[in-house]
Design an enzyme around this catalytic site. Structure first.
Site, PDB file in Angstrom:
ATOM      1  N   SER A   9       0.666  -1.406   0.159  1.00  0.00           N
ATOM      2  CA  SER A   9       0.039  -0.120   0.052  1.00  0.00           C
ATOM      3  C   SER A   9       0.853   0.913   0.356  1.00  0.00           C
ATOM      4  CB  SER A   9      -0.516  -0.260   1.189  1.00  0.00           C
ATOM      5  OG  SER A   9      -1.577   1.515   1.166  1.00  0.00           O
ATOM      6  N   HIS A  34      -1.405  -1.287  -4.164  1.00  0.00           N
ATOM      7  CA  HIS A  34      -2.587  -1.015  -3.853  1.00  0.00           C
ATOM      8  C   HIS A  34      -2.812   0.394  -3.190  1.00  0.00           C
ATOM      9  CE1 HIS A  34      -6.228  -1.236  -0.789  1.00  0.00           C
ATOM     10  NE2 HIS A  34      -5.750  -0.323   0.391  1.00  0.00           N
ATOM     11  N   ASP A  36      -4.585   4.371  -2.117  1.00  0.00           N
ATOM     12  CA  ASP A  36      -5.637   4.102  -1.002  1.00  0.00           C
ATOM     13  C   ASP A  36      -5.877   5.819  -1.509  1.00  0.00           C
ATOM     14  OD1 ASP A  36      -6.223   2.257   1.000  1.00  0.00           O
ATOM     15  OD2 ASP A  36      -3.413   2.287   1.242  1.00  0.00           O
ATOM     16  N   MET A  38      -8.866   8.567  -0.184  1.00  0.00           N
ATOM     17  CA  MET A  38      -9.307   8.878   0.423  1.00  0.00           C
ATOM     18  C   MET A  38      -9.697  11.315   0.265  1.00  0.00           C
ATOM     19  SD  MET A  38      -7.161   7.554   3.222  1.00  0.00           S
ATOM     20  CE  MET A  38      -6.563   6.173   3.922  1.00  0.00           C
ATOM     21  N   HIS A  67      -8.452   1.987  -4.240  1.00  0.00           N
ATOM     22  CA  HIS A  67      -9.043   1.670  -2.238  1.00  0.00           C
ATOM     23  C   HIS A  67     -10.265   2.964  -2.966  1.00  0.00           C
ATOM     24  CE1 HIS A  67      -9.865   0.596   1.937  1.00  0.00           C
ATOM     25  NE2 HIS A  67     -11.065   0.761   1.020  1.00  0.00           N
ATOM     26  N   MET A  69     -11.643   5.483  -0.978  1.00  0.00           N
ATOM     27  CA  MET A  69     -12.462   6.204   0.392  1.00  0.00           C
ATOM     28  C   MET A  69     -13.000   7.647   0.215  1.00  0.00           C
ATOM     29  SD  MET A  69      -9.909   4.220   2.795  1.00  0.00           S
ATOM     30  CE  MET A  69      -9.281   3.968   1.745  1.00  0.00           C
ATOM     31  N   MET A 138     -11.732  -4.397   6.019  1.00  0.00           N
ATOM     32  CA  MET A 138     -10.952  -4.002   6.519  1.00  0.00           C
ATOM     33  C   MET A 138     -10.664  -4.262   7.888  1.00  0.00           C
ATOM     34  SD  MET A 138     -10.700  -1.216   3.995  1.00  0.00           S
ATOM     35  CE  MET A 138      -9.385  -0.246   5.657  1.00  0.00           C
ATOM     36  N   ASP A 174      -6.890  -5.431   4.731  1.00  0.00           N
ATOM     37  CA  ASP A 174      -6.507  -4.061   4.710  1.00  0.00           C
ATOM     38  C   ASP A 174      -6.379  -3.583   5.632  1.00  0.00           C
ATOM     39  OD1 ASP A 174      -5.474  -1.673   3.757  1.00  0.00           O
ATOM     40  OD2 ASP A 174      -7.149  -1.667   2.779  1.00  0.00           O
TER      41      ASP A 174
END
Ligand code: DX5
Ligand code: ZN
Length: 226
Positions: A9, A34, A36, A38, A67, A69, A138, A174
Site C-alpha cells: 500500500s 494498492h 488508497d 481518501m 481503494h 474511500m 477492512m 487491509d
C-alpha cells in the site's frame, strides 16, 4: 485455493518518491499495487487522486488496485477507470445504490470490489455476489496506515470464505497486516493481503525481506510451506 498476492500500500511509501517506491516494492516481491484514495470527508484523511493513479500507471505494468474511500463515489468512478485502475473498490456507505456503482465499474471493463468497514456486516454483499470480483475486509477503520489489526476481522473472513465458496471472488484484507497477522488472515481465507507499514518500514533495502516475511507467514498458514 485462490492464488496468494501481497499488495504493497503506497500510502506508507516515501511520497516524495512514489514512482521509485512502486518500482522497488514490485521488484522486491510485491504482486499488485494498492492505492488508497481518501477525500477528507468519507475518511478523516486526504491522500491521492486520479492524477496519482495515472502517474503510477506510467511506471508499472502490474495491476493497480484502487481503494476508493470517497463520498460521493459514483461521479468519480469513470475518471479513476480512465486513469488506469484495474480493480476499483467502493464502500457501500459511499453511495446510495451499491449495485449501480458495481455495474458501472464492470461496464468500464474493470474488476469491481466492495470494502467492508469493521462495523459493516457481511450481509451487505449477500445480494450482489454476482456483481463483484473482490471483497475487501477492512481490519482497521479506514483513513490511516499504521493502525493495530482488529481481531474480529478473522471471524468476518471465515464467514466470507463460506459465502463466496466456489465463486471467482478475491478476498482481500487491509489494515494492520504484518508477518505476525498474515498467517491468521490467510488461514481464515484472505488471499489478497494489503500491507503498508509492514512493507515500507526500513526503506528500500528492507522491502524484499519485509514482503518475504509476510508471504512466508501466509504460505505456511495455507499449508504451502513446511
Ligand atoms: C487504511 C488503508 C490501508 C493502509 C494500510 O485506510 O486502506 O490500505 O495503507 O496500512 P497498514 O498496512 O500500515 O495498516
Ligand atoms: Zn486500502
Amino acid at each position: 485455493m485462490r492464488p496468494l498476492a501481497i499488495l504493497p500500500s503506497i500510502l506508507a511509501a516515501d511520497l516524495a518518491h512514489i514512482g521509485e517506491a512502486v518500482r522497488d516494492a514490485m521488484a522486491a516481491g510485491g504482486d499488485i499495487v494498492h492505492i488508497d484514495v481518501m477525500d477528507g470527508h468519507f475518511v478523516p484523511n486526504i491522500s491521492f487522486g486520479q492524477d496519482t493513479v495515472r502517474a503510477i500507471r506510467n511506471v508499472t505494468d502490474r495491476r493497480l488496485d484502487v481503494h476508493l474511500m470517497i463520498a460521493p463515489v459514483d461521479c468519480y468512478i469513470e475518471s479513476f477507470a480512465a486513469a488506469g485502475s484495474d480493480v476499483i473498490t467502493v464502500h457501500p456507505e459511499a453511495g446510495p445504490h451499491l449495485h449501480r456503482s458495481l455495474a458501472l465499474i464492470r461496464q468500464l471493463g474493470k474488476k469491481a470490489g466492495v470494502a467492508l468497514n469493521p462495523a459493516t456486516p457481511v450481509a451487505t454483499i449477500e445480494h450482489v455476489l454476482d456483481d463483484i470480483d473482490l471483497v475487501l475486509v477492512m481490519s482497521v477503520d479506514p483513513g490511516f496506515g499504521g493502525q493495530a489489526f482488529i481481531p474480529a476481522s478473522i471471524e468476518k473472513l471465515n464467514i466470507l470464505r463460506a459465502m463466496t465458496a466456489s465463486r471467482d471472488i478475491e478476498i482481500e484484507v487491509d489494515g494492520g497486516i504484518t508477518a505476525e497477522t498474515a498467517g491468521a488472515v490467510a488461514a481464515a481465507g484472505a488471499n489478497w493481503l494489503v500491507a503498508g507499514s509492514a512493507v515500507f518500514k526500513g526503506g528500500p533495502a528492507a522491502y524484499a525481506g519485509n514482503i518475504a516475511a509476510i508471504r512466508k507467514s501466509a504460505e505456511r498458514a495455507r499449508g504451502e510451506l513446511v
